[in-house]
Design a protein around this motif. Structure first.
Motif, PDB file in Angstrom:
ATOM      1  N   LYS A   1      29.192  33.612  38.498  1.00 40.54           N
ATOM      2  CA  LYS A   1      31.002  34.242  39.061  1.00 40.54           C
ATOM      3  C   LYS A   1      30.720  35.486  39.057  1.00 40.54           C
ATOM      4  CE  LYS A   1      32.109  29.507  36.588  1.00 40.54           C
ATOM      5  NZ  LYS A   1      33.222  29.002  36.066  1.00 40.54           N
ATOM      6  N   GLU A   2      31.561  36.173  38.698  1.00 41.96           N
ATOM      7  CA  GLU A   2      32.108  37.685  38.467  1.00 41.96           C
ATOM      8  C   GLU A   2      31.261  38.786  37.659  1.00 41.96           C
ATOM      9  OE1 GLU A   2      36.168  37.893  38.932  1.00 41.96           O
ATOM     10  OE2 GLU A   2      36.267  35.947  40.265  1.00 41.96           O
TER      11      GLU A   2
ATOM     12  N   VAL B   1      31.093  34.837  28.895  1.00 41.66           N
ATOM     13  CA  VAL B   1      31.728  36.026  29.219  1.00 41.66           C
ATOM     14  C   VAL B   1      30.863  36.431  28.698  1.00 41.66           C
ATOM     15  CG1 VAL B   1      33.612  37.458  29.469  1.00 41.66           C
ATOM     16  CG2 VAL B   1      33.875  34.960  29.665  1.00 41.66           C
TER      17      VAL B   1
ATOM     18  N   ASP C   1      28.783  33.748  33.247  1.00 38.40           N
ATOM     19  CA  ASP C   1      29.087  33.170  33.997  1.00 38.40           C
ATOM     20  C   ASP C   1      30.125  34.540  34.151  1.00 38.40           C
ATOM     21  OD1 ASP C   1      28.977  30.559  34.353  1.00 38.40           O
ATOM     22  OD2 ASP C   1      30.442  30.021  32.610  1.00 38.40           O
ATOM     23  N   TYR C   2      30.319  35.180  33.574  1.00 40.43           N
ATOM     24  CA  TYR C   2      31.180  36.906  33.587  1.00 40.43           C
ATOM     25  C   TYR C   2      30.462  37.245  33.313  1.00 40.43           C
ATOM     26  CZ  TYR C   2      34.792  33.263  35.754  1.00 40.43           C
ATOM     27  OH  TYR C   2      35.523  32.484  36.604  1.00 40.43           O
TER      28      TYR C   2
ATOM     29  N   ASN D   1      32.335  38.801  44.591  1.00 38.78           N
ATOM     30  CA  ASN D   1      31.967  38.075  43.870  1.00 38.78           C
ATOM     31  C   ASN D   1      31.925  39.352  42.405  1.00 38.78           C
ATOM     32  OD1 ASN D   1      31.475  35.831  44.542  1.00 38.78           O
ATOM     33  ND2 ASN D   1      29.723  35.404  43.453  1.00 38.78           N
TER      34      ASN D   1
END
Length: 548
Positions: A249-250, A33, A8-9, A498
């Protein structure tokens, strides 16, 4: 074309901001993460020893070492050193924990950065602090970061305090509790006599979670995009293997004031002229990437004393270091168990200011610089370093090539504004005036550095330009409300989706010491990101209570 995400990150960098941010994002068990660290493990024993700082700074061990363009009248090239190891610079620094005053953070907010004023930042600091003196209106207890203040009694330190109080400074227990003129012991990030890096305080406990992954010896070369969306990173490990990793996500850059703008530029975000020079196509014209860097210049003072007190007698030879080290290994206490400086004194450059903007760092110790690092002098004495907390002269950091291992071009500039020149002279004069007060003056045999013959303003300025810089640069990805500012107040990079920058490169004003602000930036960014994405706050890792 959309590529299946691996996480996700993705957080780039395990330093003060990156370790803090990754720990908090991973509290949501449904969020994955990845932390990417360019350097290796922090298992070197010298890292864990607080005074080990003196054997790491100025060396290439566990560090990026970046040459600058020639500096000052002497046109001497310098080195900007940053941690390249788990924990980043918090694994090699002097452990000083100085947060920036309430006035500082309110000025950051006043530049169009809503959510970054003192009321927001003191909440962040209190949330992660585990302070030796317990909780108060301005400090926290029970958080993951131990803050240790007290030192063992020392006659030379006592003399420094007494002289400063006679000169007019208030002695305080906690230097971070206010922004007025004051003197007190320097807080250190120490737990049970050992360095507490951001990785040790935040990241390592969180790695017990299944949803947090750490990769060491993995350098990020480029951000990968899907249209205007940051989708992943291209990395190279220590074996030279290259691969791509994607995030849903980012992508969050926490690589610091030097590496962050270089990564943005290699990825096509920056000044068009710079990108053209290094052969990179413009993705986003962002003229301030790499600009507005602000670094501190120190001015050094040392005095020989006529009495065998202070720290030199315990550290000035290999045998003495071994004896002191043996005692440290037995109880984790003593000279070796504290960071780079013992005492901090705060002054005003102008009486009309409502905050102190100058700092003098005192030590019952004198040193010399050698090619292999700092060395403790054989004769007893004390030292002081004067700095502007908020210098205004700007430098720049830019890429020299599109390749990740190419050195940066650092145009390192100091003391070019009237405010900076007056301030550095003022702080040096204040240090000298304190040294002229008894009982400290009664101990002084001579001023050994720079020497009593250096008196004129021009001579002091020239001497300051020949003194070292401080490894506290900020500003190369400046946060602000203008379209030309690199990131907005939520730390999002303008012009793409993002992608955020979460490190001290976003600060528009130099705060002084940068470790505490960097940790707070990571904590505050986590609040912002979690609110935007609706992340849970469960899956917390229990932290130890404060231990002296």
């Amino acid at each position: 074309m959309k590529t299946k995400a691996d996480f996700d990150y993705i957080v780039i960098g395990s330093g003060a901001s990156g370790s803090t941010l990754a720990s908090r994002l991973s509290e949501d068990p449904n969020t994955s993460v990845l932390v990417l660290e360019s350097g290796g493990s922090d298992k070197d024993p010298i890292i864990s020893i607080p005074k080990g700082f003196y054997f790491i700074m100025g060396t290439t061990k566990h560090s990026f070492n970046y040459p600058t363009l020639p500096v000052g009248q002497a046109q001497k090239k310098e080195m900007w050193q940053r941690g390249r190891v788990l924990g980043g610079s918090t694994s090699i620094n002097g452990l000083n924990y100085e947060r920036g005053s309430s006035s500082y953070w309110d000025r950051v907010a006043a530049l169009g950065n809503d959510g970054w004023g003192w009321s927001d930042m003191v909440t962040a600091f209190k949330s992660f602090e585990n302070h030796q003196f317990g909780a108060s209106e301005t400090r926290g207890a029970g958080g993951p970061l131990d803050i240790h203040v007290n030192r063992e009694p020392d006659e030379l330190n006592d003399a420094i305090f007494a002289a400063a109080e006679k000169w007019g400074l208030d002695r305080v227990e906690d230097i971070n509790a206010s922004g007025h003129e004051r003197i007190g012991y320097v807080p250190n990030t120490v737990r049970r006599g050992k360095r507490l890096s951001a990785a040790s305080a935040f990241l390592k406990p969180a790695l017990k979670r299944d949803n947090l992954t750490l990769e060491l010896n993995t350098h990020v070369g480029w951000i990968l995009f899907d249209g205007d969306r940051a989708a992943g990173v291209r990395v190279r490990n220590s074996n030279g293997e290259v691969r791509d990793i994607y995030a849903e996500k980012e992508i969050i850059i926490s690589a610091g004031t030097v590496e962050t703008p270089l990564l943005l530029e290699r990825s096509g975000i920056g000044n068009a002229e710079v990108l053209s020079r290094i052969g990179v196509s413009v993705r986003v014209e962002s003229p301030n990437v790499g600009e507005h860097a602000i670094e501190q210049r120190m001015i050094n003072y040392q005095a020989k004393i006529n009495k065998s007190i202070g720290y030199n007698k315990k550290l000035s030879s290999t045998m003495k270091q071994l004896m002191t080290g043996s005692k440290y290994l037995l109880n984790r206490k003593g000279v070796i168990a504290s960071g780079a400086h013992d005492i901090a004194a705060f002054f005003k450059s102008d009486p009309s200011l409502d905050y102190a903007d100058l700092i003098g760092m005192f030590n019952p110790l004198t040193t010399t610089f050698t090619p292999s690092g700092m060395k403790v002098s054989k004769e007893p004495g004390f030292s002081a370093s004067g700095l502007l907390l908020h210098p205004t002269t700007e430098s720049s950091v830019h890429s020299s090539s599109s390749e990740p291992d190419a050195p940066p071009i650092i145009d390192s500039r100091f003391l070019e504004t009237e405010y900076d020149r007056k301030g550095i002279v003022k702080v040096f004069q204040a240090i000298r005036e304190i040294a002229e007060q008894s009982p400290l003056a009664d101990l002084i045999e001579s001023e050994s550095v720079p020497g009593a013959n250096l008196q004129s303003t021009d001579d002091i300025l020239n001497y300051a330009l020949g003194s070292p810089h401080v490894f506290h640069a900020v500003g190369t990805s400046r946060m602000g409300s203008n379209d030309e500012d690199v990131v907005d107040s939520t730390l999002k990079v303008r012009g793409v989706r993002n992608l955020r920058v979460v490190d001290v490169s976003v600060l528009p004003i130099q705060p002084g010491n940068t470790m505490a602000p960097a940790i707070a930036i990571g904590w505050r960014a986590a609040d912002i990101i979690r609110a935007e994405h609706g992340l849970q706050q469960s899956n917390a890792v229990k932290q130890p209570t404060y231990s002296k």
